[in-house]
Design a protein around this motif. Structure first.
Motif, PDB file in Angstrom:
ATOM      1  N   PRO A   1      76.715  35.884  60.951  1.00 42.62           N
ATOM      2  CA  PRO A   1      75.233  36.111  60.002  1.00 42.62           C
ATOM      3  C   PRO A   1      75.376  35.274  58.678  1.00 42.62           C
ATOM      4  N   PRO A   2      74.303  35.495  58.179  1.00 48.48           N
ATOM      5  CA  PRO A   2      73.978  34.808  56.774  1.00 48.48           C
ATOM      6  C   PRO A   2      75.171  35.227  55.937  1.00 48.48           C
ATOM      7  N   LEU A   3      75.700  34.550  54.979  1.00 48.77           N
ATOM      8  CA  LEU A   3      76.872  35.120  54.345  1.00 48.77           C
ATOM      9  C   LEU A   3      76.705  36.008  53.219  1.00 48.77           C
ATOM     10  N   CYS A   4      75.300  36.240  52.986  1.00 46.50           N
ATOM     11  CA  CYS A   4      75.044  37.525  52.128  1.00 46.50           C
ATOM     12  C   CYS A   4      74.851  38.795  52.572  1.00 46.50           C
ATOM     13  N   LEU A   5      75.402  38.772  53.995  1.00 42.42           N
ATOM     14  CA  LEU A   5      75.427  39.989  54.852  1.00 42.42           C
ATOM     15  C   LEU A   5      76.084  41.378  53.880  1.00 42.42           C
ATOM     16  N   ASP A   6      75.279  42.217  53.965  1.00 44.58           N
ATOM     17  CA  ASP A   6      75.939  43.534  53.009  1.00 44.58           C
ATOM     18  C   ASP A   6      76.789  44.393  53.983  1.00 44.58           C
ATOM     19  N   LEU A   7      77.389  45.434  53.475  1.00 48.48           N
ATOM     20  CA  LEU A   7      78.152  46.188  54.027  1.00 48.48           C
ATOM     21  C   LEU A   7      77.254  47.207  54.926  1.00 48.48           C
ATOM     22  N   GLU A   8      76.140  47.652  54.385  1.00 47.93           N
ATOM     23  CA  GLU A   8      75.224  48.463  55.060  1.00 47.93           C
ATOM     24  C   GLU A   8      74.720  47.775  56.365  1.00 47.93           C
ATOM     25  N   SER A   9      74.445  46.527  56.343  1.00 45.90           N
ATOM     26  CA  SER A   9      74.004  45.673  57.597  1.00 45.90           C
ATOM     27  C   SER A   9      75.175  45.505  58.587  1.00 45.90           C
ATOM     28  N   ALA A  10      76.500  45.463  58.018  1.00 43.52           N
ATOM     29  CA  ALA A  10      77.549  45.314  58.852  1.00 43.52           C
ATOM     30  C   ALA A  10      77.660  46.580  59.641  1.00 43.52           C
ATOM     31  N   ASP A  11      77.430  47.634  58.856  1.00 47.91           N
ATOM     32  CA  ASP A  11      77.627  48.999  59.792  1.00 47.91           C
ATOM     33  C   ASP A  11      76.639  49.372  60.408  1.00 47.91           C
ATOM     34  N   TYR A  12      75.279  48.829  60.349  1.00 46.10           N
ATOM     35  CA  TYR A  12      74.346  48.855  61.202  1.00 46.10           C
ATOM     36  C   TYR A  12      74.697  48.294  62.277  1.00 46.10           C
ATOM     37  N   PHE A  13      75.136  46.946  62.278  1.00 44.94           N
ATOM     38  CA  PHE A  13      75.227  46.053  63.605  1.00 44.94           C
ATOM     39  C   PHE A  13      76.423  46.893  64.218  1.00 44.94           C
ATOM     40  N   VAL A  14      77.637  47.436  63.848  1.00 44.74           N
ATOM     41  CA  VAL A  14      78.674  48.010  64.568  1.00 44.74           C
ATOM     42  C   VAL A  14      77.997  49.208  65.046  1.00 44.74           C
ATOM     43  N   ASP A  15      77.409  50.219  64.392  1.00 44.55           N
ATOM     44  CA  ASP A  15      76.758  51.286  64.884  1.00 44.55           C
ATOM     45  C   ASP A  15      75.613  51.241  66.245  1.00 44.55           C
ATOM     46  N   SER A  16      75.015  49.997  65.933  1.00 41.40           N
ATOM     47  CA  SER A  16      74.137  49.655  67.106  1.00 41.40           C
ATOM     48  C   SER A  16      74.771  49.366  68.400  1.00 41.40           C
ATOM     49  N   LEU A  17      75.821  48.511  68.249  1.00 38.47           N
ATOM     50  CA  LEU A  17      76.654  48.132  69.231  1.00 38.47           C
ATOM     51  C   LEU A  17      77.353  49.221  69.989  1.00 38.47           C
ATOM     52  N   ASP A  18      77.797  50.159  69.111  1.00 39.03           N
ATOM     53  CA  ASP A  18      78.467  51.447  69.614  1.00 39.03           C
ATOM     54  C   ASP A  18      77.301  52.052  70.443  1.00 39.03           C
ATOM     55  N   HIS A  19      76.377  52.121  69.794  1.00 32.91           N
ATOM     56  CA  HIS A  19      75.063  53.033  70.579  1.00 32.91           C
ATOM     57  C   HIS A  19      74.861  52.240  72.108  1.00 32.91           C
ATOM     58  N   VAL A  20      74.781  51.054  71.871  1.00 29.89           N
ATOM     59  CA  VAL A  20      74.395  50.414  73.260  1.00 29.89           C
ATOM     60  C   VAL A  20      75.629  50.359  74.237  1.00 29.89           C
ATOM     61  N   LEU A  21      76.713  50.284  73.844  1.00 27.72           N
ATOM     62  CA  LEU A  21      78.014  50.725  74.643  1.00 27.72           C
ATOM     63  C   LEU A  21      78.033  52.024  75.188  1.00 27.72           C
ATOM     64  N   SER A  22      77.540  53.014  74.462  1.00 23.84           N
ATOM     65  CA  SER A  22      77.862  54.368  74.739  1.00 23.84           C
ATOM     66  C   SER A  22      76.446  54.829  75.843  1.00 23.84           C
ATOM     67  N   THR A  23      75.413  54.154  75.595  1.00 17.99           N
ATOM     68  CA  THR A  23      74.026  54.547  76.330  1.00 17.99           C
ATOM     69  C   THR A  23      73.517  53.737  77.355  1.00 17.99           C
ATOM     70  N   GLY A  24      74.088  52.463  77.327  1.00 18.61           N
ATOM     71  CA  GLY A  24      73.711  51.717  78.520  1.00 18.61           C
ATOM     72  C   GLY A  24      72.930  50.317  77.968  1.00 18.61           C
ATOM     73  N   TYR A  25      72.902  49.500  78.903  1.00 17.78           N
ATOM     74  CA  TYR A  25      72.110  48.415  78.574  1.00 17.78           C
ATOM     75  C   TYR A  25      71.382  47.651  79.766  1.00 17.78           C
TER      76      TYR A  25
END
Ligand SMILES: Cc1ncc(COP(=O)(O)O)c(C=O)c1O
Length: 987
Positions: free
Chosen positions: A963-987
């Protein structure tokens, strides 16, 4: 409601409850042995009304499925089902259909007689591989579409089927839905749910009572649902098989679609609008007429209500039926979800989708203007296209009022927003859902205290914060319309009013929200873009009411924008220039790590390493526009910026790398680096690592062997290019500690080429393996390889186009991680933050050798504008501490991704450093089989959740996380949480 007069079989209203046949596994095994002579191991498969068993042989291979029909159904009905299945199989050879296994029991099904039970009919049908769509996991748009197409095909195939056994009175026949609800609603113990069911019965039942007699009737499958179809082996897992014909019966044809649609609604991410691909696909196979379009959503709701009451009844009848009790929550979810968009809105959306758009709601032909004129009106554009949204202004919650105040200060008497415009001001930066950002009304501000008049005669109701005016019954032009005015505080009084009567005084600067709607629909203040076109049938644009003027076209936004644009792009843009995503959103704005589409949806950009500083960086914008106003020419002129940029770049590199060539891209930089090596050594041969990408120009393409970028890359390599294995310690020839051997092999190859009389001009590689998903090279790799190349007089080229410029966090340059100094460095991408900039940096000595190639000139390379952009990027990297941010946020992100790998087997490895990470997805951790189709599907689903991420690597199984190097922690967490959600609920 119409009832089917000929009932030759089961009648639900007489039979009432329908307990499942209780047959044990042992009984099933005995039954197939005795009746069919089949020795099998049976496993029970759930069913609500029948008993189904999977039969396998001694080796565990499936033989077929034993179906024992409920004793309530006669043999004639079961035969009809079997013959219907056979007909569908015959007419639709592209589908797989569970038909009776003729080799096991040709002819008629077998009767099962059990003491004290009515005769039950048993037969063995084909077992279809692939698995059903049962459960609540996510169904992707291609799967939803496939389900609709399947339903349409089966519906079409059965249209002229006739049989004695298809005239039953089934609980699931939508022609009897209201009767079923009346009969079973008392089982629903939950008062809220019961009230909902009864309301649906009343409202939708009334619609269907009217439309029913107009709907075509045919033999229908009646149950093409997630539970009754199996997935194909295609890349999306679209369904291509039908396994159960137990509800085959005469019915309204459109009911087949209603049943299919309702079964999508309990799945993760299923919404009324997410079912539209299924509706469209059904319509393609079996076109719906207008009455069917109007009946569809009411039938979906009635189906939902029937499922809910039947679920409660089933549990009451045989409470220990696990299948029925677990289904109860799904069934409720279907109804609740189907109700989340009002029926008239969904119907309008269906009509639009099927090419017969509903008439938009209109204002009456005559009315009295709300405001006394003449008035100067101004339009407030709050869309993502508006200049007012520049530089992240939309993140300020007070922006709407501030912009309105500015417009009033600029001389307008009245300022109005645009009806149903998606407002960026109402869009959260991180959101898993499409934002409800399109206002069903308009917001209006006034320059001075202003009286508002009744536009028509009617009855005024006043509630805290708002008043509503319903037209008088005899005011025929406005009949059925409701005007709603919402303001902070109102001086209005309830009662009957005449057109033109003052009803409210607005204070200067305050906001009035005006909505005009069909009076019988509850209208939310904001709706999402995907529903917006359905709402046009329910809400009218109130703008003309203000002054009696015409609708100001304003910055109207075409809802089909994104799709149309892709189509237009295909007309004149070479198709090899591919686009991301199946249905790409139209992205026209970015800010920092956020990208924004024309519906005002924000996406977290996890892929744009080019916009290293973040999108629309103000420093870059200021530098470029200022320079564009002054001078833009070529580097043969003598101006300061090109000197300053060259100096700054050389200062970033260790000695002796102090001489700079400026070009416009990474490809050019690599091409030039190769030419410099050629010029310096007088030799043509170059060694590159496999699976690399270095660019598209002739020479940079020649050293690129990534088949993800060019499937023919290996075969079309010219003979001056030699390669060594990709030094991939995760999945290559040498893994883990053995990865050190890649360097030995490369060194041996370098010596071998020299011994053959082809000593190298250069070795080129990314010093940190970006194209493999951000993987560190094995320790010491470059030190060994560079030494060997230099031993034979060749040069070492480090391609830092992707990984350099601070992205790795710990190191500014990738080669620092390897503890080496190359002879030539190529850079681009981050260097211009999206502006076309590239550079080659080498030593004075090497650079001078280029003289033998003539002189070097690039028209725009190092131009004043490019140079000041390059400087602005370097300033921002330093001042905003972006390398440090990449290190810190990157470390957090990597730690969280590694933790996620413990939860999800699919994550085979997390590569990378700083904000160049690669999440490698594998089907099997031992074999490391690449999860390529899964990675593609995950990226599509992540987009739905508001995250932009793409696959990379030769196997396209790595989520390239840069990502752009200005990525903040909240966005980093959002990415991981979204990936977790997708891997848990299907794609
Ligand atoms: C490592 C590497 N080198 C060179 C290039 C080519 O750069 P450009 O696209 O700017 O021509 C790329 C582009 O992806 C790259 O990743």
């Amino acid at each position: 409601m119409v009832s089917d007069s000929v009932t030759s079989g089961f009648d639900f209203f007489e039979a009432g409850e329908l307990p499942t046949p209780q047959i044990s596994v042992a009984e099933a095994e005995l039954l197939v042995a005795e009746q069919f002579g089949v020795t099998a191991v049976a496993r029970s498969l759930g069913s609500q009304q029948d008993a189904n068993f999977l039969l396998s042989d001694a080796k565990g291979l499936p033989i077929g499925v034993l179906k024992v029909s409920n004793g309530a159904f006669g043999e004639i009905e079961v035969t009809a089902q079997d013959e219907g299945a056979a007909l569908v199989a015959e007419r639709l050879p592209e589908l797989r259909v569970a038909t009776v296994l003729e080799n096991i029991h040709p002819g008629r099904p077998s009767r099962v007689l059990r003491p004290g039970k009515p005769p039950e009919v048993a037969r063995i049908v084909t077992f279809l591989e692939g698995g059903t769509l049962t459960g609540s996991s996510y169904l992707s748009p291609p799967v939803v579409e496939g389900l609709g197409a399947l339903s349409g095909k089966v519906n079409r195939a059965l249209t002229d089927f006739e049989h004695e056994g298809v005239h039953r009175r089934l609980q699931w026949d939508s022609r009897h839905a209201t009767r079923v609800i009346d009969a079973l609603a008392h089982h629903v113990d939950d008062p809220h749910r019961r009230a909902v069911v009864e309301r649906v019965r009343r409202v939708e039942g009334a619609t269907i009572e009217e439309l029913g007699p107009l709907l075509p009737v045919s033999v229908i499958h009646g149950d093409i649902t997630d539970d009754n179809v199996v997935r194909s082996g295609d890349e999306h897992g679209r369904p291509d098989g039908v396994i159960d014909f137990g509800d085959l019966n005469t019915g309204w044809s459109v009911a087949d679609l209603a049943v299919t649609v309702s079964s999508i609604l309990h799945h993760e991410g299923g919404t009324p609008t997410s079912t539209l691909p299924a509706i469209r696909a059904f319509h393609r196979e079996r076109p719906l007429n207008r009455d069917e379009m109007l009946a569809l959503w009411p039938l979906v709701l009635l189906r939902g209500a029937v499922l809910v009451v039947s679920g409660w009844q089933q549990v009451a009848v045989d409470g220990d039926n696990e299948y029925a009790s677990s289904a109860r929550e799904h069934e409720w979810r279907i109804l609740e979800n189907a109700l989340s968009v009002p029926t008239p809105v969904m119907t309008a959306l269906v009509q639009r989708e099927l090419g017969e758009p509903a008439t938009p709601l209109m204002l009456p032909g005559s009315f009295t203007a709300l405001l006394e004129g003449p008035l100067r009106t101004a339009t407030l554009d709050l869309s993502a296209d508006s200049d007012a949204m520049d530089r992240g202004a939309w993140l300020d919650t007070g922006l709407e009022a501030a912009l309105a105040a500015a417009a009033l200060a600029g001389g307008a008497d009245v300022v109005s927003t645009v009806h149903l415009q998606p407002r960026l001001t109402r869009s959260p930066r991180l959101s898993p859902e499409e934002p409800a950002n399109a206002a069903t009304g308009i917001d209006v501000w006034f320059a001075r205290d202003t009286a508002v008049r009744a536009p028509w005669a009617g009855s005024l109701q006043v509630d805290p914060g708002h008043l509503s005016l319903t037209a008088a019954v005899d005011a025929d032009s406005a009949a059925g319309l409701m005007l709603r005015l919402t303001a902070e505080d109102t001086d209005a009084a309830a009662g009957d009013v005449q057109a033109g009567d003052p009803i409210l005084t607005m204070k200067a600067g305050t906001r009035l929200r005006i909505t005009v709607s069909a009076s019988d629909v509850e209208v939310p203040e904001f709706v999402s873009s995907s529903e917006r076109d359905g709402w046009r049938a329910i809400v009218a644009d109130p703008f003309p009411l203000l002054t009696g003027g015409r609708v100001d076209e304003g910055p109207a936004h075409d809802p089909d924008d994104a799709e149309q644009l892709v189509h237009q792009r295909e007309q004149h843009f070479a198709s090899v220039q591919e686009h991301y995503y199946r249905r790409p959103p139209r992205i026209e704005r970015g800010w920092r790590q956020t990208l924004i589409d024309t519906d005002g949806r924000c996406y977290l950009d996890m892929v744009n390493n080019v916009a290293a500083l973040g999108h629309a960086h103000p420093g870059v914008e200021r530098a470029a526009t200022r320079q564009l106003r002054r001078l833009n020419t070529n580097s043969r002129f003598n101006y300061g910026a090109v000197v300053e940029l060259s100096t700054r770049l050389s200062e970033l590199l260790p000695a002796p790398l102090d001489t700079v060539f400026l070009v416009n891209s990474g490809s050019e930089a690599v091409d030039l680096a190769l030419r410099i090596a050629l010029a310096t050594t007088g030799r043509p041969d170059v060694l590159a690592v496999e699976e690399a990408y270095h660019g598209w120009t002739f020479a940079s393409d020649a050293v690129s062997t990534s088949i993800a970028d060019n499937p023919n890359a290996r075969e079309t390599r010219p003979d001056w290019v030699h390669t060594v294995d990709a030094p991939n310690g995760y999945r290559g020839r040498y893994r883990g500690p053995d990865a050190a051997r890649y360097a030995d092999d490369a060194v041996a190859e370098i010596h071998r080429l020299a011994a053959e009389g082809r000593p190298l001009a250069a070795f080129i590689a990314e010093p940190y393996y970006g194209n493999a998903g951000g993987m560190a090279l094995p320790d010491g790799y470059l030190a060994q390889v560079y030494a060997a190349v230099r031993e034979h007089g060749g040069l070492a080229i480090a391609d830092e186009v992707q990984v350099g410029y601070g992205r790795l966090g710990e190191w500014f340059w990738g080669f620092e991680q390897q503890g080496v100094i190359p002879d030539i460095v190529t850079i681009a991408k981050a260097m211009g933050n999206g502006h076309p900039l590239g550079a080659v940096i080498t030593s004075r000595e090497v650079a001078e050798r280029y003289r033998n190639q003539g002189y070097f000139f690039s028209s725009a390379g190092g131009s004043p504008v490019s140079s000041v952009v390059g400087l602005a990027v370097l300033d921002a990297l330093r001042d905003e501490k972006l390398q440090e941010n990449a290190r810190d946020v990157g470390r957090h992100l990597k730690e969280r991704l590694i933790a996620l790998a413990e939860k999800h087997e699919l994550i085979g490895a997390v590569h990378g450093s700083g904000l160049y990470l690669g999440v490698e997805l594998v089907r099997d951790r031992a074999t490391r089989e690449p999860a390529t189709s899964e990675t593609a599907a995950i990226c599509e689903r992540m987009l739905e959740l508001g995250v932009i991420i793409q696959p990379t690597g030769d196997r396209l199984c790595v989520l390239k996380t840069k990502p752009p190097l200005c990525l903040d922690l909240e966005s980093a967490d959002y990415f991981v949480d979204s990936l977790d959600h997708v891997l848990s609920t299907g794609y």
